[in-house]
Design a protein around this motif. Structure first.
Motif, PDB file in Angstrom:
ATOM      1  N   VAL A 363       9.623  20.448 -13.429  1.00  0.00           N
ATOM      2  CA  VAL A 363       8.599  19.414 -13.293  1.00  0.00           C
ATOM      3  C   VAL A 363       8.635  18.485 -14.505  1.00  0.00           C
ATOM      4  O   VAL A 363       8.631  17.258 -14.379  1.00  0.00           O
ATOM      5  N   LYS A 364       8.714  19.083 -15.672  1.00  0.00           N
ATOM      6  CA  LYS A 364       8.705  18.275 -16.903  1.00  0.00           C
ATOM      7  C   LYS A 364       9.920  17.346 -16.960  1.00  0.00           C
ATOM      8  O   LYS A 364       9.805  16.188 -17.357  1.00  0.00           O
ATOM      9  N   THR A 365      11.071  17.886 -16.568  1.00  0.00           N
ATOM     10  CA  THR A 365      12.284  17.064 -16.589  1.00  0.00           C
ATOM     11  C   THR A 365      12.140  15.865 -15.660  1.00  0.00           C
ATOM     12  O   THR A 365      12.485  14.736 -16.016  1.00  0.00           O
ATOM     13  N   ARG A 366      11.588  16.115 -14.468  1.00  0.00           N
ATOM     14  CA  ARG A 366      11.447  15.005 -13.514  1.00  0.00           C
ATOM     15  C   ARG A 366      10.428  13.977 -13.992  1.00  0.00           C
ATOM     16  O   ARG A 366      10.610  12.779 -13.802  1.00  0.00           O
ATOM     17  N   ILE A 367       9.360  14.446 -14.618  1.00  0.00           N
ATOM     18  CA  ILE A 367       8.360  13.508 -15.144  1.00  0.00           C
ATOM     19  C   ILE A 367       9.011  12.607 -16.203  1.00  0.00           C
ATOM     20  O   ILE A 367       8.840  11.386 -16.199  1.00  0.00           O
ATOM     21  N   LEU A 368       9.790  13.230 -17.047  1.00  0.00           N
ATOM     22  CA  LEU A 368      10.440  12.472 -18.124  1.00  0.00           C
ATOM     23  C   LEU A 368      11.401  11.445 -17.543  1.00  0.00           C
ATOM     24  O   LEU A 368      11.374  10.259 -17.912  1.00  0.00           O
ATOM     25  N   ALA A 369      12.236  11.897 -16.592  1.00  0.00           N
ATOM     26  CA  ALA A 369      13.212  10.988 -15.993  1.00  0.00           C
ATOM     27  C   ALA A 369      12.501   9.851 -15.260  1.00  0.00           C
ATOM     28  O   ALA A 369      12.856   8.680 -15.406  1.00  0.00           O
ATOM     29  N   GLY A 370      11.487  10.201 -14.492  1.00  0.00           N
ATOM     30  CA  GLY A 370      10.771   9.193 -13.711  1.00  0.00           C
ATOM     31  C   GLY A 370      10.138   8.137 -14.595  1.00  0.00           C
ATOM     32  O   GLY A 370      10.228   6.938 -14.316  1.00  0.00           O
ATOM     33  N   ASN A 371       9.513   8.582 -15.670  1.00  0.00           N
ATOM     34  CA  ASN A 371       8.906   7.610 -16.585  1.00  0.00           C
ATOM     35  C   ASN A 371       9.955   6.723 -17.234  1.00  0.00           C
ATOM     36  O   ASN A 371       9.720   5.540 -17.480  1.00  0.00           O
ATOM     37  N   TYR A 372      11.113   7.287 -17.468  1.00  0.00           N
ATOM     38  CA  TYR A 372      12.204   6.494 -18.035  1.00  0.00           C
ATOM     39  C   TYR A 372      12.632   5.409 -17.042  1.00  0.00           C
ATOM     40  O   TYR A 372      12.760   4.244 -17.399  1.00  0.00           O
ATOM     41  N   PHE A 373      12.792   5.810 -15.773  1.00  0.00           N
ATOM     42  CA  PHE A 373      13.211   4.832 -14.753  1.00  0.00           C
ATOM     43  C   PHE A 373      12.175   3.725 -14.582  1.00  0.00           C
ATOM     44  O   PHE A 373      12.509   2.603 -14.233  1.00  0.00           O
ATOM     45  N   LEU A 374      10.906   4.070 -14.792  1.00  0.00           N
ATOM     46  CA  LEU A 374       9.838   3.097 -14.544  1.00  0.00           C
ATOM     47  C   LEU A 374       9.537   2.196 -15.740  1.00  0.00           C
ATOM     48  O   LEU A 374       8.750   1.256 -15.619  1.00  0.00           O
ATOM     49  N   LEU A 375      10.146   2.479 -16.869  1.00  0.00           N
ATOM     50  CA  LEU A 375       9.920   1.609 -18.029  1.00  0.00           C
ATOM     51  C   LEU A 375      10.290   0.175 -17.642  1.00  0.00           C
ATOM     52  O   LEU A 375      11.223  -0.042 -16.867  1.00  0.00           O
ATOM     53  N   LYS A 376       9.559  -0.759 -18.195  1.00  0.00           N
ATOM     54  CA  LYS A 376       9.765  -2.159 -17.831  1.00  0.00           C
ATOM     55  C   LYS A 376      11.236  -2.558 -17.935  1.00  0.00           C
ATOM     56  O   LYS A 376      11.767  -3.249 -17.074  1.00  0.00           O
ATOM     57  N   ARG A 377      11.882  -2.075 -18.988  1.00  0.00           N
ATOM     58  CA  ARG A 377      13.263  -2.496 -19.195  1.00  0.00           C
ATOM     59  C   ARG A 377      14.239  -1.805 -18.250  1.00  0.00           C
ATOM     60  O   ARG A 377      15.378  -2.238 -18.100  1.00  0.00           O
ATOM     61  N   ASN A 378      13.821  -0.718 -17.606  1.00  0.00           N
ATOM     62  CA  ASN A 378      14.728   0.011 -16.718  1.00  0.00           C
ATOM     63  C   ASN A 378      14.424  -0.166 -15.244  1.00  0.00           C
ATOM     64  O   ASN A 378      15.235   0.181 -14.392  1.00  0.00           O
ATOM     65  N   TYR A 379      13.235  -0.669 -14.958  1.00  0.00           N
ATOM     66  CA  TYR A 379      12.739  -0.696 -13.581  1.00  0.00           C
ATOM     67  C   TYR A 379      13.727  -1.356 -12.608  1.00  0.00           C
ATOM     68  O   TYR A 379      14.065  -0.792 -11.575  1.00  0.00           O
ATOM     69  N   ASP A 380      14.208  -2.532 -12.970  1.00  0.00           N
ATOM     70  CA  ASP A 380      15.115  -3.250 -12.063  1.00  0.00           C
ATOM     71  C   ASP A 380      16.420  -2.494 -11.867  1.00  0.00           C
ATOM     72  O   ASP A 380      16.973  -2.454 -10.776  1.00  0.00           O
ATOM     73  N   ASN A 381      16.874  -1.908 -12.940  1.00  0.00           N
ATOM     74  CA  ASN A 381      18.184  -1.261 -12.889  1.00  0.00           C
ATOM     75  C   ASN A 381      18.158   0.068 -12.141  1.00  0.00           C
ATOM     76  O   ASN A 381      19.196   0.501 -11.633  1.00  0.00           O
ATOM     77  N   TYR A 382      17.009   0.714 -12.105  1.00  0.00           N
ATOM     78  CA  TYR A 382      16.938   1.994 -11.404  1.00  0.00           C
ATOM     79  C   TYR A 382      16.100   1.906 -10.132  1.00  0.00           C
ATOM     80  O   TYR A 382      16.617   2.047  -9.023  1.00  0.00           O
ATOM     81  N   TYR A 383      14.809   1.644 -10.303  1.00  0.00           N
ATOM     82  CA  TYR A 383      13.915   1.698  -9.140  1.00  0.00           C
ATOM     83  C   TYR A 383      14.327   0.664  -8.085  1.00  0.00           C
ATOM     84  O   TYR A 383      14.504   0.982  -6.916  1.00  0.00           O
ATOM     85  N   ILE A 384      14.472  -0.568  -8.524  1.00  0.00           N
ATOM     86  CA  ILE A 384      14.781  -1.639  -7.568  1.00  0.00           C
ATOM     87  C   ILE A 384      16.144  -1.397  -6.908  1.00  0.00           C
ATOM     88  O   ILE A 384      16.303  -1.543  -5.693  1.00  0.00           O
ATOM     89  N   ARG A 385      17.116  -0.981  -7.710  1.00  0.00           N
ATOM     90  CA  ARG A 385      18.436  -0.735  -7.124  1.00  0.00           C
ATOM     91  C   ARG A 385      18.395   0.426  -6.142  1.00  0.00           C
ATOM     92  O   ARG A 385      19.013   0.368  -5.075  1.00  0.00           O
ATOM     93  N   ALA A 386      17.645   1.456  -6.491  1.00  0.00           N
ATOM     94  CA  ALA A 386      17.518   2.598  -5.581  1.00  0.00           C
ATOM     95  C   ALA A 386      16.859   2.150  -4.273  1.00  0.00           C
ATOM     96  O   ALA A 386      17.263   2.565  -3.182  1.00  0.00           O
TER      97      ALA A 386
END
Lengths: 516, 523
Positions: A363-386
């Motif tokens: 659970v902790k690993t996924r929370i960490l990864a998810g928050n990383y993907f959602l950071l403003k600087r990463n959002y387009d590159n991960y969330y939007i692309r996914a």
């Protein structure tokens, strides 16, 4: 070759109605069976008081010919991520170990309303994060098909609804409710040799289902056979004002014809060529081919189709799931409910400590990864692309169902039969999921219905299952084909050596003899 | 620079800021101030944005909290359609482009009064965009002439409020009240088109008037129903915008002006001294009339926005074709049901009564005054509109100020006012007693002014013989004044008039007294 089982829900209802057996008797047997099978760790909690009192009510209603539905008096287990009023609901996590909801999930309410008997809450991966049912705060679930239950030599059930799958496979109950976000109903159904249905997204309310990833979470049904699956589906599906994502139009109940009226003539079956991939166990491949042949021999139009993006589901899933997890898990801060760390100098420390103590590493690993993907600087590159790839996967399905005219897709459910626990746990959770979820996540990303049905036993004497996927809201067609295949395959619905199912049958027939 | 060091500098400049602020006309500066407002308006509904709990102000602590509001696992948001209707109404009044499809997002941050760990808002696709508001800038005593200003609205979005944290420093604990959690808000983000404090305050005033006439928001700033944050920056004309600060906790419309004024001056002083402005959130301290840096807001947050997966996109029925779907909010129906807005009211008053702009603005600003005015005018009295308006604006407001009550608390009925003007019209009372009547009417809302006048013996003396007698007596008693008047000091007439007034407790008809005295003295 017909697979018949005297313990089917329809037959059970008939024997209740005739007085040959009573809900109270069956519930007592089921509770007894659950105790006998306690080494499987299928249940986090049995609910004998609730079960006995509601089975008594059911018995009473049968006596007065006032049964509410085909589920009246039928013992059903529910995964421990559905809120049950006044009954602890833990999500197999320390975080919610002492959480007692004050309300029922819509699915639970509808089961109760239909007269079903809640037998207990089943074990699972913590917050459904896993595909092995090995990541529970209450210990792993063991597959009833295992030859050896000692020294980590047992087989995993698959997950995350492993407890629900085992509860059905071992004959403790007639059906169980699971939840399917990336295959969490179908994978354990496949490994445990039961039918596992994930319906269309929005067909069953998620209200009261503690979420993993809301945009993919789907309540699902595990049962001994397709007919039983339909009985449960009909009781719990349909619009719900409490869940804005349910489909607003009332969904007509699924009604399957009798077997002799089902044929597959003219049914267009698609075989996605991408699913014939590396890691697919030869026996699974053979099973897949064999069923395709049987379908074709009986008049179905079996066609190879190309779905270039579906195997990318696993990557899309690993981003989107993590993002929704990071968001959904934010509420567990130890303030309103859930685990609260004992010492806290500041609010921030209270959060940090409560969360650090309450969640497992997955659970902790996924929370960490998810928050990383959602950071403003990463959002387009991960969330939007996914999300873009998710759309491409959706379009693959659209292409085969709407342009190529395919009625159902046939794939394996899993690459292999149930892995050994000791081998499975050598892999990381991420790799475990990547392997187990390969064929199941596409249906979640596209929101379409899919069902896993057991076909035969492997050389390891473990179930091999296949998956059927249909277009949105095509449950009727999907389950008709599933029922036809079920009737044609040589699946021995008996799990040796722990033959609890047989025990149940003996008990029922004893009861029948007694009354006759 | 460490924070304590910054504090020293602030103190150093503090005196200059305050001194500059108290100057009547601050000297022309090379710095141009730029102000943008963000307004949170609580939508007037019975239930919350996504749950069925009530949102009445002042309910017992934690008594209006549903399972969803407390973020109990498994609960889901269900959008309150009425909130959408009121937000659409507001968007139309502010000339926005309404999005046929808008979406909800989650904004994440950890705070004890935010149970879910995120707020549901509309970040990517808000309900409405690109609006504008044109409003009069006029504060009696501050701005000289009214003028009209247009400010663009960047976007209007729906979002949920958070709960409230109550800190008990002595006991070293914090308590949380979730009554406010999930209460519906509209966030209105205005473009930085404002140049000074009065423009900012007038914008808030006009917005409040609009929202009140739409019945979308109570706009009670003291209850937090309308919350204003102001972004302030200074730059030299022709150069890019300067670093801005955000001011929070502004509690009233006058505070908007004071806070913005203070912040502009604070930044000006710092910039003049060659200091840099920190991008920070500052809190308005109404007691000391200063903005102070907010410590817990210093760290830049990454809110990790994500689409809210539990709410489908919000579709609106924009035309009659889609209006048949009863699930959707019907925009055309709202267009047809729009009430009169403040500017419409001003225009209508101007057309009907030909009142000066200042008067129009004040009347429309105070709903009660406007109601009095229209009801008095509707009674078809022969009193000039301007007289009525001036009496209400000058005399009634003065009375309320003296009594330290808001004009809303004034108990005088419109009928009493109508009677009062009838008495004045008939010369039964003069302005002096009309003013005194205000107090009596307020204390006895059931009494008819004519009765009060009679009981108090406040009737004007209009009898020519009586007036003549009074004047004669006055002339007799003031031989010296009369003598000087006759020598050419004509202004001394008013000393005599004053004497008559005093003698009669101001009851004598002054016009008649003046006429009579002139007649007597010139003969």
């Amino acid at each position: 070759m017909n697979r018949t089982f005297s313990g089917g829900i329809r037959q059970l209802g008939a024997s209740f109605a005739s007085g040959a057996a009573s809900p109270t008797q069956i519930t007592e047997h089921a509770l007894q069976a659950a105790k006998v099978a306690s080494h499987l760790n299928a249940f986090i909690r049995l609910t004998p008081e609730v079960a006995l009192s509601s089975s008594n009510e059911s018995s009473f209603r049968y006596q007065r010919r006032g049964q509410r539905s085909p589920l009246e008096g039928v013992p059903i287990a529910v995964k421990d991520n559905y809120c049950t009023k006044d009954i602890p609901t833990t999500c197999a996590s320390k975080m919610l170990e002492k959480f007692v909801p004050t309300y029922n999930a819509t699915v639970v309410d509808r089961l109760i309303h239909a007269g079903a008997v809640l037998l207990g809450k089943t074990n699972m991966d913590e917050f459904s994060m896993g595909s092995g049912s090995v990541e529970s705060f209450f210990g792993p679930v063991k597959n009833v098909w295992s030859k050896d239950f000692e020294n980590d030599n047992w087989r995993i059930t698959g997950g995350s609804s492993g407890g629900s799958a085992v509860a059905v496979a071992s004959g403790i109950c007639f059906a169980a409710i699971g939840s399917d976000t990336g295959g969490s109903v179908r994978i354990p159904a496949s490994y445990c040799g039961v039918v596992g249905l994930k319906p269309t997204y929005g067909l069953i309310s998620r209200h009261g289902l503690i979420p993993l990833a809301n945009s993919m979470d789907c309540p699902g049904v595990l049962a001994n056979n397709v007919d039983d699956c339909v009985s449960v589906l009909n009781a719990i599906s349909g619009p719900d004002d409490c869940d804005s994502t349910t489909i607003k139009e009332p969904y007509p109940k699924v009604e399957l014809p009798f077997l002799d009226q089902i044929n597959v003539e003219g049914i267009r079956v698609g075989i996605p060529e991408q699913c014939s991939c590396e890691g697919l166990m030869p026996e699974v491949r053979d099973t897949w081919v064999k069923i395709a042949d049987i379908l074709e021999d009986n008049g179905a139009q079996v066609r190879r189709v190309s779905m270039p993006n579906i195997l990318n589901s696993i990557y899309v899933y690993s981003v989107l799931n993590q993002c929704e997890v990071a968001s959904n898990m934010a509420r567990y801060d130890g303030v309103e409910y859930g685990h609260r760390a004992s010492t806290a100098a500041s609010t921030e420390e209270l959060y940090a400590k409560s969360r650090s103590e309450g969640f497992n590493i997955v659970v902790k690993t996924r929370i960490l990864a998810g928050n990383y993907f959602l950071l403003k600087r990463n959002y387009d590159n991960y969330y939007i692309r996914a999300m873009k790839v998710r759309r491409m996967i959706f379009n693959d399905f659209k292409q085969v169902f709407e342009k190529d005219g395919i009625d159902v897709l046939l794939t394996p459910t899993t690459l292999t039969d149930a892995p050994l626990y000791r081998e499975f746990v050598t892999k990381s959770n991420r790799d475990q999921c990547a392997l187990n979820d390969l064929f199941t996540t596409p249906a979640n990303l596209a929101g379409i219905p899919a069902v896993s049905i057991p076909i035969r036993l492997s050389s390891n004497c473990l179930p091999i299952s296949l998956q059927l996927m249909g277009n949105t809201l095509q449950e009727n067609l999907l389950l008709r084909v599933a029922k036809w295949i079920e009737s044609r395959v040589d699946f021995q619905g008996v799990a040796p050596p722990e033959d609890l199912r047989r025990m149940m049958e003996i008990m029922i027939s004893a009861a029948e003899k007694k009354t006759s | 620079m460490n924070p304590s060091c910054r504090f020293v500098i602030l103190n150093k400049f503090d005196k200059i800021i305050v001194r500059n602020l108290t100057k009547v006309a601050p000297k022309k500066s090379k710095w141009q101030s730029v102000v943008g407002l963000e307004v949170h308006a609580q939508i007037s509904t019975n239930s919350k944005l996504f749950s069925g709990s009530g949102c009445a102000f002042g309910s017992p602590l934690n008594s209006s909290v549903s399972l969803f509001d407390a973020a109990i696992p498994g609960t889901l948001p269900v959008l309150n359609k009425h909130c959408v209707e009121l937000a659409v109404k507001t968007a139309l009044a502010l000339n926005c482009e309404i999005n046929p499809v808008s979406m909800f997002d989650r904004k994440h941050y950890f705070y004890a009064d935010l149970p879910a760990g995120y707020q549901i808002t509309q970040q990517r696709a808000p309900l409405a965009r690109k609006g504008q508001i044109t409003y009069p800038v006029f504060t009696p005593g501050v701005t000289k002439k009214p003028y009209y200003k247009t400010v663009r609205l960047h976007q209007l979005q729906l979002e949920q409020d958070s709960g409230k944290s109550l800190h008990d420093d002595l006991a070293g604990r914090s308590l949380v009240d979730l009554n406010r959690a999930g209460v519906p808000l509209m966030e209105l983000v205005f473009e930085p088109d404002i140049e000074d404090a009065e423009e900012a305050a007038s914008l808030v005033k006009e917005l409040a008037l609009i929202l009140k006439s739409l019945e979308c928001c109570s706009c009670k700033m003291e209850e937090g129903a309308l919350r204003v944050d102001a972004n302030v920056s200074l730059h030299k004309p022709g150069t890019p915008l300067g670093t801005r600060t955000e001011i929070k906790n502004i509690g009233s419309i006058r505070n908007v002006a004071q806070a913005v004024n203070y912040e502009i001056e604070r930044q000006r002083v710092l910039l003049d001294a060659g200091e840099e402005i920190q991008n920070e959130t500052r809190s308005w301290d109404a007691a000391s009339k200063r903005t102070v840096a907010m410590r817990d807001k210093e760290v830049q947050q990454d809110y990790r926005f994500m689409p809210e997966p539990n709410l489908p996109p919000l579709h609106l029925a924009m035309d009659t074709a889609s209006a048949s779907n009863e699930e959707l909010v019907n925009v055309q129906a709202i267009v047809h049901a729009m009430p009169m807005l403040p500017e419409d009211k001003r225009k209508r008053l101007a057309e009907m009564y030909n009142l000066p702009q200042e008067t129009l603005i004040i009347l429309v600003n105070e709903e009660v005054l406007l109601d009095y005015f229209t009801q008095i005018m509707d009674s078809k009295l022969e009193v000039p509109p301007k007289t009525v308006a001036n009496f209400l604006i000058n005399d009634l407001l003065t009375f309320c100020n003296r009594e330290n009550i808001s004009v809303n608390e004034c108990k005088i009925s419109s009928n009493q006012f109508i009677d009062l003007f009838k008495l004045m019209q008939a010369q039964t009372i003069n302005l002096h007693y009309a003013r005194l009547l205000l107090n009596e009417m307020h204390s006895h809302p059931d009494k008819v002014p004519a009765q009060i006048t009679k009981e108090k013996n406040w009737e004007q003396i209009n009898d020519p013989e009586k007036i003549e007698e009074l004047c004669r007596e006055c002339v007799k008693n003031n031989p010296k004044v009369v003598e000087q008047f006759k020598k050419g000091k004509e202004k001394l007439l008013y000393a005599l008039v004053g004497d008559v007034a005093k003698k009669t407790d101001q009851r004598a008809n002054m016009a008649m007294v003046v006429e009579k005295l002139q007649q007597m003295l010139k003969s």
